[in-house]
Structures are given as structure tokens and as C-alpha cells.
Motif scaffolding. Structure first.
Motif, short mmCIF file in Angstrom:
data_model
loop_
_atom_site.label_atom_id
_atom_site.label_comp_id
_atom_site.label_asym_id
_atom_site.label_seq_id
_atom_site.Cartn_x
_atom_site.Cartn_y
_atom_site.Cartn_z
N MET A 1 4.06 10.15 -22.01
CA MET A 1 2.71 10.68 -21.98
C MET A 1 2.60 11.64 -20.80
O MET A 1 2.16 11.27 -19.73
N PHE A 2 3.01 12.89 -20.98
CA PHE A 2 2.91 13.94 -19.98
C PHE A 2 3.68 13.59 -18.70
O PHE A 2 3.35 14.08 -17.63
N GLY A 3 4.65 12.72 -18.76
CA GLY A 3 5.44 12.35 -17.60
C GLY A 3 4.69 11.49 -16.59
O GLY A 3 5.11 11.40 -15.45
N LEU A 4 3.59 10.89 -16.99
CA LEU A 4 2.82 10.04 -16.07
C LEU A 4 3.33 8.61 -16.17
O LEU A 4 3.53 8.08 -17.26
N ARG A 5 3.51 8.01 -15.01
CA ARG A 5 3.90 6.61 -14.97
C ARG A 5 2.68 5.78 -14.62
O ARG A 5 1.60 6.29 -14.36
N LEU A 6 2.85 4.48 -14.61
CA LEU A 6 1.75 3.55 -14.38
C LEU A 6 1.01 3.80 -13.06
O LEU A 6 -0.22 3.83 -13.06
N PRO A 7 1.69 4.02 -11.96
CA PRO A 7 0.94 4.25 -10.71
C PRO A 7 0.03 5.49 -10.78
O PRO A 7 -1.10 5.46 -10.28
N GLU A 8 0.51 6.56 -11.41
CA GLU A 8 -0.31 7.76 -11.53
C GLU A 8 -1.53 7.52 -12.41
O GLU A 8 -2.63 7.98 -12.12
N ILE A 9 -1.33 6.78 -13.49
CA ILE A 9 -2.43 6.48 -14.41
C ILE A 9 -3.48 5.62 -13.71
O ILE A 9 -4.69 5.85 -13.84
N ILE A 10 -3.03 4.64 -12.93
CA ILE A 10 -3.96 3.78 -12.19
C ILE A 10 -4.74 4.60 -11.16
O ILE A 10 -5.95 4.43 -11.01
N PHE A 11 -4.06 5.51 -10.47
CA PHE A 11 -4.71 6.36 -9.49
C PHE A 11 -5.78 7.24 -10.14
O PHE A 11 -6.90 7.36 -9.64
N ILE A 12 -5.45 7.84 -11.27
CA ILE A 12 -6.41 8.69 -11.99
C ILE A 12 -7.61 7.86 -12.45
O ILE A 12 -8.76 8.29 -12.33
N ALA A 13 -7.36 6.67 -12.98
CA ALA A 13 -8.46 5.80 -13.42
C ALA A 13 -9.35 5.41 -12.25
O ALA A 13 -10.58 5.37 -12.38
N PHE A 14 -8.76 5.16 -11.08
CA PHE A 14 -9.54 4.82 -9.89
C PHE A 14 -10.42 5.99 -9.46
O PHE A 14 -11.60 5.80 -9.13
N ILE A 15 -9.88 7.18 -9.47
CA ILE A 15 -10.66 8.38 -9.10
C ILE A 15 -11.81 8.58 -10.08
O ILE A 15 -12.95 8.86 -9.67
N ILE A 16 -11.57 8.41 -11.36
CA ILE A 16 -12.64 8.55 -12.36
C ILE A 16 -13.71 7.50 -12.12
O ILE A 16 -14.91 7.80 -12.21
N LEU A 17 -13.31 6.28 -11.83
CA LEU A 17 -14.27 5.22 -11.55
C LEU A 17 -15.12 5.56 -10.34
O LEU A 17 -16.34 5.35 -10.34
#
Length: 63
Positions: A1-17
Motif C-alpha cells: 500500500m504505497f510502501g507504507l508500513r505499520l508505524p507510518e500508518i499509525i503516525f498518519i492516523a494519530f495526526i488525523i486524530l
């Protein structure tokens, strides 16, 4: 998925929150779901129109 790993996805979700808050996110996802459903229905309508045109062309060609 666009070269995103779990830590990056969690970071993006945290910023959105942080940006939108916990109350706005479900409303946004609901709107996104409605948009996707509308898009799919539109695509199905286009497919139906194309099939009808092909059937009409075949009927005219057979006459």
C-alpha cells in the motif's frame, strides 16, 4: 500500500486524530462511504448504458 508500513500508518492516523478530533472522524468516514457508494452506482449505470447500446447496434446489424 504505497510502501507504507505499520508505524507510518499509525503516525498518519494519530495526526488525523489530532487535527479533526474523535467526533469528526466518524462523520467524515460516513460521508466518504456515501461518496464511494454513489460512485459505484454511477459506474454501474454507465455499464448498463453501454450494454444497451451494444444490444441495439447488434439488433440493427442483424436487420
Amino acid at each position: 500500500m504505497f510502501g507504507l508500513r505499520l508505524p507510518e500508518i499509525i503516525f498518519i492516523a494519530f495526526i488525523i486524530l489530532l487535527l479533526f478530533g474523535g467526533k469528526k472522524i466518524p462523520e467524515m468516514m460516513k460521508g466518504l462511504g456515501k461518496g464511494v457508494k454513489s460512485f459505484k452506482n454511477g459506474m454501474e449505470g454507465i455499464d448498463d448504458d453501454v450494454k444497451e447500446e451494444k444490444e441495439q447496434e447488434e439488433k440493427e446489424a442483424n436487420k
